[in-house]
Design an enzyme around this catalytic site. Structure first.
Site, PDB file in Angstrom:
ATOM      1  N   ASN A   9      -7.720  -3.720  -4.552  1.00 14.38           N
ATOM      2  CA  ASN A   9      -7.228  -4.200  -3.169  1.00 14.38           C
ATOM      3  C   ASN A   9      -7.346  -2.931  -2.242  1.00 14.38           C
ATOM      4  O   ASN A   9      -6.311  -2.204  -2.385  1.00 14.38           O
ATOM      5  CB  ASN A   9      -5.861  -4.645  -3.533  1.00 14.38           C
ATOM      6  N   TRP A  10      -8.259  -2.883  -1.412  1.00 16.77           N
ATOM      7  CA  TRP A  10      -8.383  -1.964  -0.382  1.00 16.77           C
ATOM      8  C   TRP A  10      -7.483  -2.088   0.754  1.00 16.77           C
ATOM      9  O   TRP A  10      -7.165  -1.042   1.608  1.00 16.77           O
ATOM     10  CB  TRP A  10      -9.764  -1.659   0.149  1.00 16.77           C
ATOM     11  N   HIS A  97       0.593 -11.636  -2.203  1.00 16.67           N
ATOM     12  CA  HIS A  97       0.666  -9.938  -2.329  1.00 16.67           C
ATOM     13  C   HIS A  97       2.142  -9.850  -1.758  1.00 16.67           C
ATOM     14  O   HIS A  97       2.359 -10.354  -0.498  1.00 16.67           O
ATOM     15  CB  HIS A  97      -0.413  -9.303  -1.752  1.00 16.67           C
ATOM     16  N   GLU A 169       3.233  -7.966 -10.135  1.00 20.50           N
ATOM     17  CA  GLU A 169       3.477  -6.504  -9.377  1.00 20.50           C
ATOM     18  C   GLU A 169       4.808  -6.329  -9.003  1.00 20.50           C
ATOM     19  O   GLU A 169       5.228  -6.827  -7.839  1.00 20.50           O
ATOM     20  CB  GLU A 169       2.590  -6.784  -8.081  1.00 20.50           C
ATOM     21  N   GLY A 236      -4.169  -1.076  -6.112  1.00 15.71           N
ATOM     22  CA  GLY A 236      -4.234  -0.704  -4.655  1.00 15.71           C
ATOM     23  C   GLY A 236      -4.796   0.801  -4.321  1.00 15.71           C
ATOM     24  O   GLY A 236      -5.972   1.125  -4.373  1.00 15.71           O
ATOM     25  N   GLY A 237      -3.873   1.768  -4.295  1.00 17.39           N
ATOM     26  CA  GLY A 237      -4.250   3.083  -3.813  1.00 17.39           C
ATOM     27  C   GLY A 237      -5.210   3.612  -4.593  1.00 17.39           C
ATOM     28  O   GLY A 237      -6.286   4.337  -4.120  1.00 17.39           O
TER      29      GLY A 237
HETATM   30  C1  PEP Z   1      -1.183  -3.369  -4.644  1.00 20.43           C
HETATM   31  O1  PEP Z   1      -0.935  -3.293  -3.583  1.00 20.43           O
HETATM   32  O2  PEP Z   1      -1.578  -4.466  -5.170  1.00 20.43           O
HETATM   33  C2  PEP Z   1      -1.012  -2.515  -5.673  1.00 20.43           C
HETATM   34  C3  PEP Z   1      -0.677  -2.476  -6.943  1.00 20.43           C
HETATM   35  O3  PEP Z   1      -0.787  -1.008  -5.077  1.00 20.43           O
HETATM   36  P1  PEP Z   1      -0.739   0.306  -5.718  1.00 20.43           P
HETATM   37  O4  PEP Z   1      -1.830   0.438  -6.770  1.00 20.43           O
HETATM   38  O5  PEP Z   1      -1.146   1.218  -4.578  1.00 20.43           O
HETATM   39  O6  PEP Z   1       0.734   0.366  -6.097  1.00 20.43           O
END
Ligand code: PEP
Length: 252
Positions: A9-10, A97, A169, A236-237
Site C-alpha cells: 500500500n503506497w 483502511h 491491521e 505500508g512503509g
Molecule cells: C498500512 O498502512 O496498511 C500498513 C500496514 O502500514 P505500515 O506497514 O507502514 O505499518
C-alpha cells in the site's frame, strides 16, 4: 480462495516519475523470482493505474486501488467508482483502511457499500479491520474487530466472501514500528477465522485469506508469515523500499 499474498500500500506517496522508478525497481527483479503460490499486489495512487496495469500484464503481480466510492456513479465530485477501477483492469481494492476510517470518517455502512460495489464489478476487496491502542488496552480488541467484520462483510453470501481478502491491521502498529507480536497476530487471525466458521462454516473459514498489516518489514515478515493463520501481509512503509519489499515477498 486461500493463498499467500503480499500487498504493498503506497498510500499518498511518490510523484509520477518517482512511482515509475519504484515500480521498475520492484517489477524487474520480481519477474526473475519464482514466487510459487505467492501473489504480489501493488496498490499505488490510482492516478497511475494505467502505467501499473501495463507493466503488470508482463510481470507476476496484480494491481490494486486504495479506495473506491460506495456509490455506483453520478454527482460525487472527486470520487472514483468500482466500475471505473474495473475499466482500468484493477483487480483489488483496499477497503476500510484505518486511515480512511479515521481521517475520512468512513463508517461500516459506507464500507459495506464499497464492498458491494467492488464485488458487483468483480474486484476483490482487501478489507481492513483492527483495533486502536485504547481498545486493546481495555481488552476490547476481539469485540471491535468482530463488529467491523459483522458490519462490513458478514452480509455477504459465502460465494461473495470467497472473493474477499481480510487484513488484520492493529491501528497501533500501523506506521509506528511497533509490530504485533507473533502471539498477538496469531490469536487475532485465529479469532477472525473462528468468526467466519461460526457465521458461514469451517471450510469457508479455512479457505479465507487473512493478511497481517502493521509495521511488517523485511526483518519480521518470515516469523509472521510462518504463523498458522497468517497468509501474508499488507505492507505500508516497507513497500516503498524495493529491496525491503522484495525480501518480504520472499518471506514464506
Ligand atoms: C498500512 O498502512 O496498511 C500498513 C500496514 O502500514 P505500515 O506497514 O507502514 O505499518
Amino acid at each position: 480462495m486461500r493463498r499467500n499474498i503480499v500487498a504493498g500500500n503506497w498510500k499518498m506517496n511518490r510523484t509520477f516519475e518517482e512511482a515509475d522508478d519504484l515500480l521498475f525497481a520492484i517489477a524487474d527483479p520480481l519477474q526473475k523470482l519464482d514466487l510459487g503460490n505467492t501473489e504480489v499486489i501493488l496498490c499505488p495512487p490510482v492516478l497511475y493505474a494505467e502505467m501499473f496495469t501495463d507493466v503488470a500484464l508482463e510481470n507476476n503481480f496484480s494491481v490494486g486501488a486504495q479506495n473506491c466510492s460506495n456509490h455506483e456513479s453520478g454527482a460525487y465530485t472527486g470520487e472514483i467508482s468500482a466500475a471505473m477501477l474495473k475499466s482500468m483492469d484493477i483487480e483489488y481494492c483496499i477497503v476500510g483502511h484505518s486511515e480512511r476510517r479515521k481521517y475520512f470518517n468512513e463508517n461500516s455502512e459506507m464500507l459495506a457499500g464499497k464492498v458491494n460495489q467492488l464485488l458487483d464489478n468483480e474486484i476483490s476487496p482487501l478489507f481492513c479491520c483492527g483495533e486502536v491502542l485504547e481498545e486493546r488496552e481495555a481488552g476490547k480488541h476481539f469485540e471491535v474487530v468482530g463488529q467491523q467484520l459483522f458490519e462490513g462483510l458478514f452480509h455477504l453470501s459465502a460465494d461473495e466472501l470467497d472473493n474477499v481478502i481480510i487484513a488484520y491491521e492493529p491501528v497501533w502498529a500501523i506506521g509506528t514500528g511497533k509490530t504485533a507480536t507473533p502471539a498477538q497476530a496469531q490469536e487475532m487471525h485465529a479469532f477472525i477465522r473462528s468468526l467466519i466458521a461460526k457465521k458461514y462454516d469451517q471450510e469457508i473459514a479455512d479457505d479465507t485469506t487473512i493478511l497481517y498489516g502493521g509495521s511488517c518489514n523485511a526483518k519480521n515478515a518470515k516469523e509472521l508469515f510462518a504463523l498458522k493463520d497468517v497468509d501474508g501481509g499488507l505492507i505500508g512503509g516497507a513497500s516503498l523500499q524495493a529491496d525491503d519489499f522484495l525480501k518480504i515477498v520472499q518471506s514464506f
